[in-house]
Design a protein around this motif. Structure first.
Motif, mmCIF file in Angstrom:
data_model
loop_
_atom_site.group_PDB
_atom_site.id
_atom_site.type_symbol
_atom_site.label_atom_id
_atom_site.label_comp_id
_atom_site.label_asym_id
_atom_site.label_seq_id
_atom_site.Cartn_x
_atom_site.Cartn_y
_atom_site.Cartn_z
ATOM 1 N N UNK A 196 0.833 -1.195 0.000
ATOM 2 C CA UNK A 196 0.000 0.000 0.000
ATOM 3 C C UNK A 196 0.875 1.255 0.000
ATOM 4 N N UNK A 197 1.962 1.226 0.782
ATOM 5 C CA UNK A 197 2.894 2.355 0.786
ATOM 6 C C UNK A 197 3.501 2.555 -0.597
ATOM 7 N N UNK A 198 3.862 1.443 -1.244
ATOM 8 C CA UNK A 198 4.453 1.517 -2.585
ATOM 9 C C UNK A 198 3.465 2.132 -3.569
ATOM 10 N N UNK A 199 2.213 1.669 -3.510
ATOM 11 C CA UNK A 199 1.204 2.188 -4.445
ATOM 12 C C UNK A 199 0.932 3.674 -4.214
ATOM 13 N N UNK A 200 1.075 4.125 -2.962
ATOM 14 C CA UNK A 200 0.812 5.525 -2.633
ATOM 15 C C UNK A 200 2.076 6.387 -2.717
ATOM 16 N N UNK A 201 3.150 5.822 -3.291
ATOM 17 C CA UNK A 201 4.414 6.531 -3.465
ATOM 18 C C UNK A 201 4.981 7.013 -2.122
ATOM 19 N N UNK A 202 4.781 6.195 -1.081
ATOM 20 C CA UNK A 202 5.333 6.498 0.236
ATOM 21 C C UNK A 202 6.608 5.689 0.444
ATOM 22 N N UNK A 203 7.378 6.084 1.446
ATOM 23 C CA UNK A 203 8.591 5.340 1.781
ATOM 24 C C UNK A 203 8.223 3.935 2.255
ATOM 25 N N UNK A 204 8.839 2.915 1.647
ATOM 26 C CA UNK A 204 8.502 1.527 1.996
ATOM 27 C C UNK A 204 9.238 1.116 3.267
ATOM 28 N N UNK A 205 10.543 1.413 3.340
ATOM 29 C CA UNK A 205 11.291 1.240 4.575
ATOM 30 C C UNK A 205 11.773 -0.174 4.863
ATOM 31 N N UNK A 206 12.356 -0.371 6.064
ATOM 32 C CA UNK A 206 12.931 -1.658 6.452
ATOM 33 C C UNK A 206 11.877 -2.663 6.893
ATOM 34 N N UNK A 207 12.253 -3.942 6.898
ATOM 35 C CA UNK A 207 11.310 -4.976 7.307
ATOM 36 C C UNK A 207 12.051 -6.254 7.698
ATOM 37 N N UNK A 208 11.311 -7.153 8.304
ATOM 38 C CA UNK A 208 11.769 -8.522 8.548
ATOM 39 C C UNK A 208 10.675 -9.467 8.091
ATOM 40 N N UNK A 209 11.077 -10.564 7.427
ATOM 41 C CA UNK A 209 10.132 -11.574 6.966
ATOM 42 C C UNK A 209 10.643 -12.964 7.334
ATOM 43 N N UNK A 210 9.734 -13.916 7.350
ATOM 44 C CA UNK A 210 10.095 -15.347 7.344
ATOM 45 C C UNK A 210 9.676 -15.891 5.989
ATOM 46 N N UNK A 211 10.623 -16.511 5.272
ATOM 47 C CA UNK A 211 10.362 -16.939 3.892
ATOM 48 C C UNK A 211 10.423 -18.457 3.778
ATOM 49 N N UNK A 212 9.615 -18.983 2.858
ATOM 50 C CA UNK A 212 9.604 -20.403 2.536
ATOM 51 C C UNK A 212 10.511 -20.626 1.325
ATOM 52 N N UNK A 213 11.622 -21.296 1.532
ATOM 53 C CA UNK A 213 12.538 -21.592 0.428
ATOM 54 C C UNK A 213 11.964 -22.712 -0.439
#
Length: 474
Positions: A196-213
């Motif tokens: 949503x931030x990306x679509x609104x041209x806002x700063x996306x910023x840092x994050x942490x995820x858990x990913x399925x390899x």
């Protein structure tokens, strides 16, 4: 040459074709693309012998240096923007947007990805655009971090480091893969918020995820995302590091600290349970004598039993090991629960907790148990800081898109030197403290996309402020 003599060399900002460099924590330029070399008038080997500070106009160097040092001190990945001047080899001055993304390699080494976009200039020619895209591809290929480029939540590109992290042998295996398939379902709300931030041209910023390899393995990653132009269209560039081992160590520390918190609460909770048990025992003996059958006493007994059940449930929630699950939470309700839980310890130490909170829900995205752990740590520290009794003030509020929680005491306070070390492991102002409680609290809030800041004056008290992203309920 005076700063007003500004010349533009290279790419127009509107084109969003950028000069890029991979820079060490000392500012050494380790790799730079053709766009940056052309913009500054250097050959690649010449530019690699310089630092980020040396290509900056002298009056702006301290600003760049201080920003890089500040970013190195922060736990979370971060991306910042400056409007500064760079110096061309022939002493022209370039007025630019200077983006710095903080990175961390798997071995824990720090680095930066720098992007330079001139604020004025000529449009780039089509064949030069092709050359610059090839240079950008080469830079991304050489980065030791995972790089994923997505458009509409679908992977368009992954560099070799990204393929290794995901467990793919060839790029074709991940092209067209949705990030919803890659990112664990417990992080999908966070993923949608960032989209949503990306679509609104806002700063996306840092994050942490858990990913399925693709191998079936689960990995934890930490990184930063930014919007840029890729193959002529807007896309999201994500740069990530594998923090699986570090996350496992953090979870072990969190669990150890939980057990310590439970042990510290035990005395107060035992006192809190003893009071209703005494009342229940007295009413039961009264019923046994046959002197009364007043139903109001049954209501009192039921109320006291529910109070005991509530206390025990809160204690079990804190002690129980669990996987973090982010969901929409009312932070006001969580604060009410924690203040109720800590009221016994406060009374025993002649401390009164004052709540000045909104009457309506304030929604955040987070893990209820972890946020309770943070608030309990901060309230307990505030109570312990006042050996002779006093007041603790808890306030909440909303400022823009942020939720602010302030916990302030009237205790002994801290010196500036002590304040600088707060949050460091094994540093504590208490004789029996380990310092791990605050360190873990800081990490939990960072993992929730927020920050904790502290202010204090000797003999005047200490204030901790938690800032979390506000979630608007649909």
């Amino acid at each position: 040459m005076c700063p007003e003599q500004v010349h533009s060399h290279g790419v127009a900002y509107e084109q969003a074709v950028v000069g890029m460099a991979y820079v060490s924590e000392k500012g050494e330029i380790l790799h730079a693309n053709f766009a940056l070399c052309s913009m500054l008038g250097y050959e690649p080997d010449e530019l690699r012998s310089l630092t980020a500070q040396e290509i900056t106009y002298p009056e702006d160097r301290s600003e760049v240096f201080m920003l890089m040092q500040a970013m190195l001190m922060e736990e979370a990945f971060e991306r910042r923007e400056l409007r500064i001047r760079l110096q061309h080899q022939q002493e022209h001055i370039l007025d630019v947007h200077f983006h710095i993304s903080h990175l961390r390699e798997k071995q824990g080494e720090e680095a930066f990805l720098i992007q330079v976009l001139p604020r004025t200039g000529e449009q780039i020619r089509p064949h030069d655009m092709h050359d610059l895209e090839e240079e950008l591809d080469q830079l991304l290929e050489d980065l030791p971090f995972t790089v994923l480029i997505t458009r509409g939540g679908v992977i368009q590109y992954a560099n070799p480091a990204g393929l290794r992290l995901i467990g793919a042998s060839h790029l074709e295996e991940v092209l067209g893969l949705s990030t919803n398939q890659l990112v664990d379902a417990s992080y999908h709300q966070q993923l949608e918020l960032r989209r949503r931030r990306y679509r609104n041209y806002q700063r996306i910023g840092p994050t942490r995820y858990r990913v399925h390899c693709l191998t079936g393995e689960l990995k934890d990653v930490e990184g930063v995302s930014l919007s840029f132009q890729y193959r002529g269209n807007r896309a999201a560039l994500g740069i990530y590091a594998d923090i699986t081992e570090r996350k496992r160590e953090e979870e072990q520390l969190v669990q150890s600290e939980k057990l310590a918190v439970v042990g510290q609460l035990a005395a107060g909770i035992a006192h809190e349970i003893r009071n209703p048990l005494t009342s229940i025992n007295g009413f039961m003996k009264l019923f046994q004598t046959g002197r009364t059958r007043d139903v109001r006493y049954f209501e009192i007994i039921e109320s006291e039993l529910k109070r005991i059940e509530s206390i025990v449930n809160e204690l079990l929630i804190l002690a129980r090991p669990h996987q973090a699950h982010l969901q929409h939470l009312d932070i006001v309700a969580i604060l009410d629960h924690v203040m109720s839980l800590m009221s016994v310890q406060a009374i025993l130490k002649k401390v009164e907790i004052h709540g000045n909170m909104n009457q309506y829900p304030i929604w955040v995205s987070g893990d209820s148990n972890q946020l309770k752990q943070v608030l309990i740590n901060l309230l307990k520290n505030a109570i312990d800081a006042m050996q002779g009794g006093g007041n603790v003030y808890v306030t909440t509020g909303v400022c823009g898109q942020e939720v602010r929680i302030v916990i302030r005491d009237e205790g002994c306070g801290m010196t500036p030197e002590q304040l600088e070390q707060i949050g460091q492991p094994f540093y504590s102002t208490k004789e029996t403290g380990t310092g791990l409680g605050l360190m873990i609290s800081y990490n939990i809030i960072v993992n929730h996309g927020g920050i904790i800041t502290a202010s204090s004056e000797v003999n005047q008290g200490t204030s901790f402020e938690i800032v979390l992203p506000l979630v608007f309920e649909a």
